[in-house]
Design a protein around this motif. Structure first.
Motif, mmCIF file in Angstrom:
data_model
loop_
_atom_site.group_PDB
_atom_site.id
_atom_site.type_symbol
_atom_site.label_atom_id
_atom_site.label_comp_id
_atom_site.label_asym_id
_atom_site.label_seq_id
_atom_site.Cartn_x
_atom_site.Cartn_y
_atom_site.Cartn_z
ATOM 1 N N PRO A 36 0.825 -1.204 0.000
ATOM 2 C CA PRO A 36 0.000 0.000 0.000
ATOM 3 C C PRO A 36 0.862 1.258 0.000
ATOM 4 O O PRO A 36 1.992 1.241 0.511
ATOM 5 C CB PRO A 36 -0.812 -0.095 1.294
ATOM 6 N N ASN A 37 0.330 2.313 -0.583
ATOM 7 C CA ASN A 37 1.030 3.580 -0.653
ATOM 8 C C ASN A 37 0.377 4.510 0.353
ATOM 9 O O ASN A 37 -0.807 4.836 0.216
ATOM 10 C CB ASN A 37 0.875 4.118 -2.083
ATOM 11 N N TYR A 38 1.110 4.914 1.379
ATOM 12 C CA TYR A 38 0.474 5.710 2.426
ATOM 13 C C TYR A 38 1.352 6.880 2.861
ATOM 14 O O TYR A 38 2.503 6.707 3.255
ATOM 15 C CB TYR A 38 0.177 4.822 3.646
ATOM 16 N N THR A 39 0.797 8.048 2.753
ATOM 17 C CA THR A 39 1.399 9.227 3.364
ATOM 18 C C THR A 39 0.304 9.832 4.233
ATOM 19 O O THR A 39 -0.809 10.095 3.748
ATOM 20 C CB THR A 39 1.891 10.226 2.297
ATOM 21 N N ALA A 40 0.583 9.994 5.524
ATOM 22 C CA ALA A 40 -0.451 10.426 6.472
ATOM 23 C C ALA A 40 -0.998 11.802 6.094
ATOM 24 O O ALA A 40 -0.226 12.684 5.688
ATOM 25 C CB ALA A 40 0.121 10.459 7.879
ATOM 26 N N PRO A 41 -2.313 11.996 6.225
ATOM 27 C CA PRO A 41 -2.887 13.295 5.874
ATOM 28 C C PRO A 41 -2.260 14.442 6.675
ATOM 29 O O PRO A 41 -2.085 15.539 6.168
ATOM 30 C CB PRO A 41 -4.372 13.146 6.244
ATOM 31 N N GLY A 42 -1.843 14.145 7.904
ATOM 32 C CA GLY A 42 -1.240 15.175 8.758
ATOM 33 C C GLY A 42 0.133 15.631 8.302
ATOM 34 O O GLY A 42 0.698 16.577 8.842
ATOM 35 N N VAL A 43 0.694 14.955 7.304
ATOM 36 C CA VAL A 43 2.032 15.299 6.818
ATOM 37 C C VAL A 43 1.944 16.233 5.611
ATOM 38 O O VAL A 43 2.694 17.199 5.485
ATOM 39 C CB VAL A 43 2.797 14.002 6.432
ATOM 40 N N LYS A 44 0.964 15.936 4.750
ATOM 41 C CA LYS A 44 0.858 16.682 3.492
ATOM 42 C C LYS A 44 0.604 18.170 3.748
ATOM 43 O O LYS A 44 -0.261 18.526 4.558
ATOM 44 C CB LYS A 44 -0.264 16.107 2.627
ATOM 45 N N GLY A 45 1.406 19.008 3.078
ATOM 46 C CA GLY A 45 1.193 20.449 3.158
ATOM 47 C C GLY A 45 1.820 21.106 4.383
ATOM 48 O O GLY A 45 1.750 22.326 4.541
ATOM 49 N N LYS A 46 2.426 20.325 5.271
ATOM 50 C CA LYS A 46 3.038 20.904 6.474
ATOM 51 C C LYS A 46 4.354 21.601 6.103
ATOM 52 O O LYS A 46 5.088 21.112 5.243
ATOM 53 C CB LYS A 46 3.310 19.822 7.521
ATOM 54 N N PRO A 47 4.654 22.737 6.753
ATOM 55 C CA PRO A 47 5.882 23.472 6.395
ATOM 56 C C PRO A 47 7.151 22.651 6.645
ATOM 57 O O PRO A 47 8.161 22.857 5.979
ATOM 58 C CB PRO A 47 5.846 24.705 7.309
ATOM 59 N N TRP A 48 7.113 21.720 7.618
ATOM 60 C CA TRP A 48 8.299 20.908 7.930
ATOM 61 C C TRP A 48 8.401 19.678 7.040
ATOM 62 O O TRP A 48 9.381 18.935 7.121
ATOM 63 C CB TRP A 48 8.297 20.481 9.403
ATOM 64 N N ALA A 49 7.407 19.470 6.182
ATOM 65 C CA ALA A 49 7.402 18.245 5.370
ATOM 66 C C ALA A 49 7.707 18.553 3.911
ATOM 67 O O ALA A 49 7.491 19.672 3.433
ATOM 68 C CB ALA A 49 6.045 17.565 5.487
ATOM 69 N N PRO A 76 17.493 1.933 2.376
ATOM 70 C CA PRO A 76 18.771 1.236 2.153
ATOM 71 C C PRO A 76 18.829 -0.166 2.751
ATOM 72 O O PRO A 76 19.690 -0.958 2.351
ATOM 73 C CB PRO A 76 19.803 2.145 2.830
ATOM 74 N N ILE A 77 17.955 -0.493 3.680
ATOM 75 C CA ILE A 77 17.973 -1.845 4.254
ATOM 76 C C ILE A 77 17.097 -2.785 3.430
ATOM 77 O O ILE A 77 17.380 -3.962 3.306
ATOM 78 C CB ILE A 77 17.511 -1.829 5.737
ATOM 79 N N GLY A 78 16.041 -2.229 2.859
ATOM 80 C CA GLY A 78 15.207 -3.058 2.001
ATOM 81 C C GLY A 78 13.720 -2.811 2.191
ATOM 82 O O GLY A 78 13.300 -1.746 2.665
ATOM 83 N N ARG A 79 12.915 -3.811 1.827
ATOM 84 C CA ARG A 79 11.455 -3.675 1.822
ATOM 85 C C ARG A 79 10.877 -3.575 3.241
ATOM 86 O O ARG A 79 11.367 -4.240 4.158
ATOM 87 C CB ARG A 79 10.813 -4.871 1.110
ATOM 88 N N THR A 80 9.829 -2.764 3.365
ATOM 89 C CA THR A 80 9.130 -2.607 4.650
ATOM 90 C C THR A 80 7.660 -3.007 4.542
ATOM 91 O O THR A 80 6.940 -2.988 5.539
ATOM 92 C CB THR A 80 9.168 -1.139 5.134
ATOM 93 N N GLY A 81 7.189 -3.258 3.316
ATOM 94 C CA GLY A 81 5.779 -3.592 3.132
ATOM 95 C C GLY A 81 4.868 -2.379 3.046
ATOM 96 O O GLY A 81 3.642 -2.512 3.088
ATOM 97 N N LEU A 82 5.468 -1.204 2.935
ATOM 98 C CA LEU A 82 4.658 0.022 2.810
ATOM 99 C C LEU A 82 5.405 1.047 1.968
ATOM 100 O O LEU A 82 6.578 1.320 2.222
ATOM 101 C CB LEU A 82 4.397 0.606 4.214
ATOM 102 N N ARG A 83 4.693 1.625 0.980
ATOM 103 C CA ARG A 83 5.287 2.699 0.187
ATOM 104 C C ARG A 83 4.814 4.045 0.720
ATOM 105 O O ARG A 83 3.934 4.112 1.574
ATOM 106 C CB ARG A 83 4.863 2.574 -1.279
ATOM 107 N N GLY A 84 5.346 5.110 0.157
ATOM 108 C CA GLY A 84 4.938 6.460 0.579
ATOM 109 C C GLY A 84 5.849 6.941 1.695
ATOM 110 O O GLY A 84 6.934 6.400 1.901
ATOM 111 N N ARG A 85 5.376 7.969 2.406
ATOM 112 C CA ARG A 85 6.190 8.532 3.486
ATOM 113 C C ARG A 85 5.651 8.146 4.852
ATOM 114 O O ARG A 85 6.240 8.476 5.866
ATOM 115 C CB ARG A 85 6.139 10.059 3.403
ATOM 116 N N GLY A 86 4.459 7.544 4.883
ATOM 117 C CA GLY A 86 3.868 7.245 6.179
ATOM 118 C C GLY A 86 3.698 8.518 6.984
ATOM 119 O O GLY A 86 3.161 9.513 6.473
ATOM 120 N N ILE A 87 4.194 8.509 8.226
ATOM 121 C CA ILE A 87 4.071 9.732 9.029
ATOM 122 C C ILE A 87 5.388 10.511 9.094
ATOM 123 O O ILE A 87 5.521 11.440 9.881
ATOM 124 C CB ILE A 87 3.539 9.438 10.458
ATOM 125 N N LEU A 88 6.345 10.132 8.280
ATOM 126 C CA LEU A 88 7.601 10.890 8.260
ATOM 127 C C LEU A 88 7.487 12.080 7.303
ATOM 128 O O LEU A 88 6.767 12.024 6.298
ATOM 129 C CB LEU A 88 8.765 9.980 7.844
#
Ligand code: RP5
Ligand code: MG
Ligand code: MG
Length: 282
Positions: free
Chosen positions: A40-53, A94-106
């Motif tokens: 799944p491709n997931y970027t948390a809604p709270g991340v999008k558009g934030k000045p720090w993101a 760099p370590i490999g697959r995590t089972g999730l695409r996108g930025r998540g909450i980072l």
């Protein structure tokens, strides 16, 4: 770095509503062929558009300089693990697959840089003698730990390196914010406390630099840290600190160092090397 564990085969985020695709050990490395890998491709809604993101990949005006110090955006996109690959415009963990695409909450695509202060002293009895562990016979080390607001786990009082900030500043700032609640201090008190800790924080020893097995990591965004140990051999300086949890910490405590601790992300692995260096009980 071994295979990551804490950002694999788990649900994602505090509400756990996003499920990662299970990734077996033998499919973590990108070189290992996996034709149908489509997490799944997931970027948390709270991340999008934030000045720090960061903006979205491909969005107008977002031209990240991968594997470089991106002066325009004041973001260090270099990894402590060496150059990472970028596939179809997306940086690869760099370590490999995590089972999730996108930025998540980072906030950042690629490496998200943090710093971790590991403040230690020896455990002492009421006569001020150092206490040795009954099994190992080695002195017991203690470190300043915070309980994280996001998942309740005990951790180093670390945090993100702000744009333009140097790591030595981040180490001090995060310690002050999370273990001394400096964000709630008056400017006068804060500068007094800052000068009080200045010297102690000027002589840290390197503990670790690199990838963190952080539960927030994804295939395209991950945590990296520089951890430094600030050790108070006779305990007289750290005894003057009044600990008070603040910012993203909900608790703060001196905790006995041992292999029995379950700490956030890969903090136990880092603590183990501090214990080894100081020849403390583990
Ligand atoms: C971990 O997340 C790092 O080792 C550091 O302790 C922490 C930084 O993130 P925040 O505490 O700012 O959430 O990967
Ligand atoms: Mg913080
Ligand atoms: Mg933090």
């Amino acid at each position: 770095m071994e295979l990551h564990q804490k950002c694999r085969n788990t649900t994602y985020g505090s509400d756990g509503k996003i499920s990662r695709v299970p990734v077996p050990d033998d499919k973590v490395k990108w070189e290992q062929h996996w034709e149908d890998y489509c997490p799944p491709n997931y970027t948390a809604p709270g991340v999008k558009g934030k000045p720090w993101a960061d903006k979205e990949i491909g969005e107008d005006g977002f031209c990240p300089k991968w594997n470089s110090l991106d002066c325009e955006n004041k973001v260090d996109r270099r990894s402590l693990m060496g150059n990472y690959e970028v596939v179809d415009g997306y940086p690869l963990n760099p370590i490999g697959r995590t089972g999730l695409r996108g930025r998540g909450i980072l906030g950042k695509w690629g490496p998200n840089h943090a710093a971790d202060p590991v403040v230690t002293r020896w455990k002492r009895n009421s006569s001020n003698d150092v206490i040795k562990h009954e099994d190992s016979g080695k002195p017991i080390l203690q470190f300043v730990s915070i309980r994280r607001k996001d998942n309740g786990q005990w951790a180093f009082p670390g945090g993100m390196v702000d744009p333009g900030e140097v790591v030595s500043q981040t180490l001090k700032r995060e310690f002050l914010e999370e273990t001394m609640n400096s964000l709630e201090m008056t400017p006068e008190l804060k500068s007094k406390v800052e000068s009080h800790i200045q010297e102690f924080f000027s002589t840290g020893e390197d503990v670790y630099r690199g990838y963190v097995d952080d539960p927030r990591n994804t295939d395209n965004a991950w945590m990296e840290t520089v951890a430094k140990n600030f050790h108070d051999e006779d305990g007289s300086f750290v005894g003057t600190l009044s600990l008070n949890a603040g910012d993203d910490a909900v608790g703060v405590s001196w905790i006995d160092v041992s292999s029995q601790l379950h700490l956030y992300a890969s903090h136990s692995m880092m603590l183990k090397s501090v214990a080894a260096k100081l020849n403390a009980h583990w």
